[in-house]
Write an enzyme that holds these catalytic residues in place. Structure first.
Site, mmCIF file in Angstrom:
data_model
loop_
_atom_site.group_PDB
_atom_site.id
_atom_site.type_symbol
_atom_site.label_atom_id
_atom_site.label_comp_id
_atom_site.label_asym_id
_atom_site.label_seq_id
_atom_site.Cartn_x
_atom_site.Cartn_y
_atom_site.Cartn_z
ATOM 1 N N MET A 1 0.844 -1.168 0.000
ATOM 2 C CA MET A 1 0.000 0.000 0.000
ATOM 3 C C MET A 1 0.897 1.242 0.000
ATOM 4 S SD MET A 1 -2.437 1.583 3.058
ATOM 5 C CE MET A 1 -2.300 0.168 4.004
ATOM 6 N N PRO A 2 0.917 1.994 -1.093
ATOM 7 C CA PRO A 2 1.697 3.230 -1.097
ATOM 8 C C PRO A 2 1.012 4.316 -0.269
ATOM 9 C CG PRO A 2 0.729 2.819 -3.265
ATOM 10 C CD PRO A 2 0.357 1.682 -2.388
ATOM 11 N N ILE A 3 1.821 5.013 0.503
ATOM 12 C CA ILE A 3 1.341 6.159 1.274
ATOM 13 C C ILE A 3 2.164 7.359 0.842
ATOM 14 C CG2 ILE A 3 1.039 7.186 3.548
ATOM 15 C CD1 ILE A 3 0.950 4.302 4.659
#
Length: 62
Positions: A1-3
């Protein structure tokens, strides 16, 4: 999950922020092959009196 965390001087409209998060999300989906739903973006608007360049607050710069 990219943040993704984006810090910028306040003053952008909600429409500008909507367009920005859409484009950033699309770029991540395309370049790192992630699901759109997994992209999280945090926007931090900073007041000009909380940022300085060269020892001068942004609110004091012309």
């Amino acid at each position: 999950m990219p943040i993704v965390q984006i810090e910028m001087i306040g003053g952008r409209t909600i429409e500008q922020k909507r367009a920005m998060v859409k484009e950033v999300t699309e770029a991540l989906v395309k370049t790192i092959n992630c699901k759109r739903e997994s992209v999280k973006i945090i926007i931090r608007d900073m007041e000009k009196h909380n940022i300085a360049d060269g020892g001068v607050l942004k609110c004091d710069q012309s």
